[in-house]
Design an enzyme around this catalytic site. Sequence first.
Site, PDB file in Angstrom:
ATOM      1  N   SER A  20      -8.431  13.701   6.547  1.00 36.69           N
ATOM      2  CA  SER A  20      -8.248  12.876   5.350  1.00 36.69           C
ATOM      3  C   SER A  20      -9.575  12.395   4.767  1.00 36.69           C
ATOM      4  CB  SER A  20      -7.349  11.685   5.667  1.00 36.69           C
ATOM      5  OG  SER A  20      -7.955  10.893   6.676  1.00 36.69           O
ATOM      6  N   GLY A  79       0.866  -1.184   0.000  1.00 30.86           N
ATOM      7  CA  GLY A  79       0.000   0.000   0.000  1.00 30.86           C
ATOM      8  C   GLY A  79       0.895   1.223   0.000  1.00 30.86           C
ATOM      9  N   ALA A  81       0.181  12.592   5.286  1.00 32.84           N
ATOM     10  CA  ALA A  81       0.737  12.516   3.947  1.00 32.84           C
ATOM     11  C   ALA A  81      -0.334  12.826   2.924  1.00 32.84           C
ATOM     12  CB  ALA A  81       1.289  11.109   3.705  1.00 32.84           C
ATOM     13  N   ASN A 103     -12.895  13.247  11.619  1.00 33.15           N
ATOM     14  CA  ASN A 103     -13.072  12.836  10.222  1.00 33.15           C
ATOM     15  C   ASN A 103     -14.541  12.817   9.848  1.00 33.15           C
ATOM     16  OD1 ASN A 103     -10.548  11.699   8.615  1.00 33.15           O
ATOM     17  ND2 ASN A 103     -10.184  11.374  10.779  1.00 33.15           N
ATOM     18  N   LYS A 157      -7.055   6.936  19.062  1.00 29.73           N
ATOM     19  CA  LYS A 157      -7.011   7.350  17.657  1.00 29.73           C
ATOM     20  C   LYS A 157      -8.390   7.192  17.018  1.00 29.73           C
ATOM     21  CE  LYS A 157      -4.683   9.019  14.181  1.00 29.73           C
ATOM     22  NZ  LYS A 157      -3.887   8.324  13.191  1.00 29.73           N
TER      23      LYS A 157
END
Lengths: 310, 310
Positions: B258, B7, B131, B195, B187
Amino acid sequence: MKIAIAGSGALGSGFGAMLYRQGYDVTLIDGWEPQATAVKKDGLHIDINGEQHHLNIPMYQDTEIPKDAKYDVIFLFTKAMQLHDMLQHIQSHIHDNTIMVCTMNGLKHERKIANYVDEARIVRGVTTWTAGLESPGHTHLMGAGPVEIGALVEEGQPNVDTVFDILEKAKLNPHKSEDLQQSIWKKICVNGTANALCTILECRLSNLNESDYARKLVYKITQEIVQVATVDGVHLNADEVYNYLIDLNDKVGPHFPSMYQDLINNNRLTEIDYINGAVAKLGAEHHIEAPVNQFVANMVHAKEEQRHAK
Amino acid sequence: MKIAIAGSGALGSGFGAMLYRQGYDVTLIDGWEPQATAVKKDGLHIDINGEQHHLNIPMYQDTEIPKDAKYDVIFLFTKAMQLHDMLQHIQSHIHDNTIMVCTMNGLKHERKIANYVDEARIVRGVTTWTAGLESPGHTHLMGAGPVEIGALVEEGQPNVDTVFDILEKAKLNPHKSEDLQQSIWKKICVNGTANALCTILECRLSNLNESDYARKLVYKITQEIVQVATVDGVHLNADEVYNYLIDLNDKVGPHFPSMYQDLINNNRLTEIDYINGAVAKLGAEHHIEAPVNQFVANMVHAKEEQRHAK
């Protein structure tokens, strides 16, 4: 018989116009100064199912109702959050037999109204007439109703009969509800799903039906509402109501519900506290949890804050 | 020691680049053909905290890994919904001592991974490295970590030590988690609130803090997650986690999470089933209700359908 429309925005001025055209002695009252000023100056311009009408109906802003004016029947048509203020303004214009008619969306408005008249003089109901306000003094009324009405207590039945006759003469298509509380709760299911979800997802009613997941959202909200409805002795079947709602969304497909129009188009505060918020609050009073309805109400409020709605 | 990055999108190629720059024998693997083709042809162009790098790291599409290739350490960095397929593709490249490292967002990925290696060979964790992928072959890596890692079973500790050394040499800032499950669940609280809500409300993280009602949404989701976390022996205090989340949203204020980027910017399917959806599902397995998390998952799915996300 003197009739007042307390809250003469879109739907109120529509009902007022229908009554006025039948020769009733109607007075429009509204808290929004531009609307009152426009109608006083140039009458009400109203489109009723595509037909244009220009009617010189008497109109007062809620702060300037003549001191000695008394009304026999008062139709309440404010936004839910303005009901308290309107009742304060009209309280000195209520006499001992005044009938108060409330077909507004939302739960438990009768608790507020009962501070001013006794329960037998409250005619409660729901309606599927729809309306809009293009600009001050310019509105439209659409549909064919019905207006379902009923009494909160047995002694109120004669007042329901009186209001029924008025509405029937004015072609507003009244029905006497066989189960008033059930009619109110079914309408809460409609508004609690369609209004809330189309506002959060910013979509049309038909879009809800197109998505398997949006239909799951409809189902879950409905399931909680049906549970809370039992506190009013209303026993609905969640699956039946769900099928009714999906069918309704199909019929009115391209329509954006009023809450969407309020918040997304016009940046106005919504009635969510009187719909999903009221379900959660009433549930909490009776130890029935409705966490998703509370979450939905907070989500709509978060959107109001995000958009600085007023 | 042969290392594979299974990935190699945004975060995977970032970790791959950091390892490669330290001289590790790294192979990138990805299921997305354009990414594989671009890196094979012209190497990886990566911006690491503002510094530009151009690295010729070996790369294979997941369908074309050489038959005899075996890897000693495999870092899993797929989107959650692609993990199963990736495991299928790499299973013949796992040997008896291969260590599988999974610091992906979401719950219970170890259940899938344990179908391929025993639990002692799974190093699980979470990371705050972020990222992005600008175009095939062009990515960026930001932040300073850390990467928190830990063992699922006591016998896995030596493998955690091995992975710790690799990450430390590559300056990826590893920490050995004192309580792995707690790190994972904290998390989940971050992703399950920030999110999901920024995606539904289409807003930045700081916007959540600006609204009293959005903060209530954060609180309610957190409360349910904390309840479900107890099934993993994790005992968090909802108020403490809430304060930590609000503080975190303040710090990363202007950032879009994200999931927002996936769905709102790029019309891609989200990992919601592995975050709020997984909380509700795990809760249901243990008779702990999490209706709001399920509702949030369905709401994000409804938005995916509305946008025809792929």
